[in-house]
Enzyme design. Structure first.
Site, PDB file in Angstrom:
ATOM      1  N   ASP A  19       0.829  -1.209   0.000  1.00 14.24           N
ATOM      2  CA  ASP A  19       0.000   0.000   0.000  1.00 14.24           C
ATOM      3  C   ASP A  19       0.863   1.259   0.000  1.00 14.24           C
ATOM      4  OD1 ASP A  19      -2.319   1.455   0.030  1.00 14.24           O
ATOM      5  OD2 ASP A  19      -2.696   1.211   2.172  1.00 14.24           O
ATOM      6  N   ARG A  32      -0.109   9.347  -9.932  1.00 16.37           N
ATOM      7  CA  ARG A  32      -0.183   8.141  -9.110  1.00 16.37           C
ATOM      8  C   ARG A  32       0.549   6.963  -9.737  1.00 16.37           C
ATOM      9  NH1 ARG A  32      -3.854   7.433  -5.235  1.00 16.37           N
ATOM     10  NH2 ARG A  32      -4.160   5.277  -5.855  1.00 16.37           N
ATOM     11  N   HIS A  36       3.081   3.526  -8.651  1.00 15.49           N
ATOM     12  CA  HIS A  36       2.936   2.102  -8.990  1.00 15.49           C
ATOM     13  C   HIS A  36       4.191   1.602  -9.719  1.00 15.49           C
ATOM     14  CE1 HIS A  36      -1.093   2.196  -7.585  1.00 15.49           C
ATOM     15  NE2 HIS A  36      -1.578   2.921  -8.574  1.00 15.49           N
ATOM     16  N   ASN A  67     -10.401  -2.784  -6.858  1.00 17.97           N
ATOM     17  CA  ASN A  67      -9.564  -1.839  -7.616  1.00 17.97           C
ATOM     18  C   ASN A  67     -10.121  -1.496  -8.999  1.00 17.97           C
ATOM     19  OD1 ASN A  67      -6.340  -2.989  -6.301  1.00 17.97           O
ATOM     20  ND2 ASN A  67      -7.694  -1.379  -5.592  1.00 17.97           N
ATOM     21  N   ARG A  70     -11.322   2.095  -9.591  1.00 11.92           N
ATOM     22  CA  ARG A  70     -10.429   3.254  -9.764  1.00 11.92           C
ATOM     23  C   ARG A  70     -10.633   3.853 -11.161  1.00 11.92           C
ATOM     24  NH1 ARG A  70      -4.929   2.444  -6.362  1.00 11.92           N
ATOM     25  NH2 ARG A  70      -5.995   1.778  -4.479  1.00 11.92           N
ATOM     26  N   ARG A 193      -5.299  -2.459   8.567  1.00  9.82           N
ATOM     27  CA  ARG A 193      -6.430  -3.320   8.212  1.00  9.82           C
ATOM     28  C   ARG A 193      -5.974  -4.329   7.166  1.00  9.82           C
ATOM     29  NH1 ARG A 193      -8.105   1.963   6.573  1.00  9.82           N
ATOM     30  NH2 ARG A 193      -7.532   2.283   4.395  1.00  9.82           N
ATOM     31  N   GLU A 206       0.427 -13.855  11.738  1.00 10.63           N
ATOM     32  CA  GLU A 206       0.914 -12.703  12.483  1.00 10.63           C
ATOM     33  C   GLU A 206       0.803 -11.491  11.560  1.00 10.63           C
ATOM     34  OE1 GLU A 206       1.987 -12.617  15.697  1.00 10.63           O
ATOM     35  OE2 GLU A 206       1.339 -14.699  15.772  1.00 10.63           O
TER      36      GLU A 206
HETATM   37  C1  FPP Z   1      -1.768   0.252  -3.379  1.00 12.08           C
HETATM   38  O1  FPP Z   1      -1.347   1.570  -3.500  1.00 12.08           O
HETATM   39  C2  FPP Z   1      -1.285  -0.533  -4.460  1.00 12.08           C
HETATM   40  C3  FPP Z   1      -2.066  -1.078  -5.445  1.00 12.08           C
HETATM   41  C4  FPP Z   1      -3.509  -0.938  -5.527  1.00 12.08           C
HETATM   42  C5  FPP Z   1      -1.490  -1.855  -6.520  1.00 12.08           C
HETATM   43  C6  FPP Z   1      -0.211  -2.537  -6.198  1.00 12.08           C
HETATM   44  C7  FPP Z   1       0.448  -2.751  -7.459  1.00 12.08           C
HETATM   45  C8  FPP Z   1       1.755  -2.639  -7.728  1.00 12.08           C
HETATM   46  C9  FPP Z   1       2.823  -2.421  -6.744  1.00 12.08           C
HETATM   47  C10 FPP Z   1       2.169  -2.739  -9.111  1.00 12.08           C
HETATM   48  C11 FPP Z   1       1.811  -4.014  -9.804  1.00 12.08           C
HETATM   49  C12 FPP Z   1       2.371  -5.210  -9.155  1.00 12.08           C
HETATM   50  C13 FPP Z   1       3.053  -6.176  -9.763  1.00 12.08           C
HETATM   51  C14 FPP Z   1       3.367  -7.410  -9.022  1.00 12.08           C
HETATM   52  C15 FPP Z   1       3.525  -6.065 -11.137  1.00 12.08           C
HETATM   53  P1  FPP Z   1      -2.453   2.698  -3.576  1.00 12.08           P
HETATM   54  O2  FPP Z   1      -2.559   3.141  -4.975  1.00 12.08           O
HETATM   55  O3  FPP Z   1      -3.723   2.226  -2.959  1.00 12.08           O
HETATM   56  O4  FPP Z   1      -1.795   3.791  -2.693  1.00 12.08           O
HETATM   57  P2  FPP Z   1      -2.557   4.916  -1.858  1.00 12.08           P
HETATM   58  O5  FPP Z   1      -3.324   4.219  -0.773  1.00 12.08           O
HETATM   59  O6  FPP Z   1      -1.424   5.735  -1.342  1.00 12.08           O
HETATM   60  O7  FPP Z   1      -3.447   5.665  -2.823  1.00 12.08           O
END
Ligand code: FPP
Length: 246
Positions: A19, A32, A36, A67, A70, A193, A206
């Site tokens: 996250d 954003r 990522h 997701n 979004r 959470r 854990e």
């Molecule tokens: C949460 O950050 C992250 C995600 C919803 C996506 C996680 C994906 C990656 C790290 C990239 C793809 C993964 C792989 C394995 C190729 P958020 O956008 O919710 O952050 P925020 O809460 O700060 O808005």
């Protein structure tokens, strides 16, 4: 894995809720998606470390069923990053003998992503040393509904004579099949959470929460989480066997 598993100082299975990508980017006045992108680089670093780690299973929450809500540009960009990741990193997976597994609703993923997933899974299917599981279009509640539907089908067509009466009989219907339960679930970026992630499999996991946003989460932070795990006593509902400190 049953909850009778041997107590070990190192988790066999670590699952991560990655996250904070968006907040990391916003703080730097970046779009954003840059968060990522940096997050994907971190996945790569972690995979390099996994090959020499006693952690055998690593499960990453890469895209949740929620997701999809979004903005379309972000969803498209995430799918694109995933595809690029699979194209680029399949060699790393093969070199480090890491098998790729997927949990979640595969059918709803874009066709080009599914093709890449199929290819990388084929190329890594023989490996036993380490397992990288990507949770894609994953949500625990959807998983339970899918399991219930499959049990009903098996009962209807006679391949199952009675509804599962024990957890051991029920668990193969989950996406995770016979994969061991996560011992440790890490969530980055300061939220406390578990957000519909491995709710049943993580019943005795854990939990480790840290403030570091995923794009800044390094191997040192990962090792700190392992260190914290190694100091904990897991009782699985039983009585402590440790000497009482007075
Ligand atoms: C949460 O950050 C992250 C995600 C919803 C996506 C996680 C994906 C990656 C790290 C990239 C793809 C993964 C792989 C394995 C190729 P958020 O956008 O919710 O952050 P925020 O809460 O700060 O808005």
């Amino acid at each position: 894995m049953s909850t009778d598993s041997v107590q070990s100082n190192t988790p066999r299975h670590v699952a991560i809720i990655m996250d904070g990508n968006g907040r990391w980017a916003r703080k730097r006045l970046l779009p954003r998606i840059e968060g990522h992108r940096k997050g994907v680089k971190n996945v790569r670093n972690l995979l390099e470390a996994l090959s020499t780690s006693p952690v055998r299973y690593l499960t990453l929450f890469a895209f949740s069923v929620e997701n999809w809500q979004r903005p379309k540009e972000e969803v498209d960009a995430l799918m694109d990053l995933l595809k690029q990741f699979l194209k680029r990193e399949s060699r790393l997976l093969v070199r480090n003998r890491i098998r790729l597994e997927i949990i979640g609703g595969r059918e709803e993923l874009p066709e080009d992503v599914r093709q890449e997933l199929d290819r990388v899974q084929r190329e890594t299917s023989e490996f036993e040393d380490h397992v990288l599981t990507l949770a894609l279009n994953y949500g625990s509640r959807t998983e339970v509904l899918d399991a219930t539907r499959r049990i009903a089908q098996d009962l209807a067509d006679g391949s199952l004579s009675e509804p599962p009466a024990t957890w051991e009989e029920y668990r193969p219907y989950l996406y995770t099949g016979d994969m061991p339960d996560p011992d440790l679930i890490i969530r980055t970026s300061g939220e406390w959470r578990v957000s519909n992630f491995l709710l049943l499999q993580g019943a005795y996991a854990e939990l480790y929460f840290c403030d570091i946003p995923w794009p800044e989460f390094t191997i040192n932070h990962f090792n700190e989480a392992l260190e914290s795990y190694s100091r904990r006593e897991r009782r699985f509902g039983r009585v402590s066997t440790s000497p009482v400190e007075v």
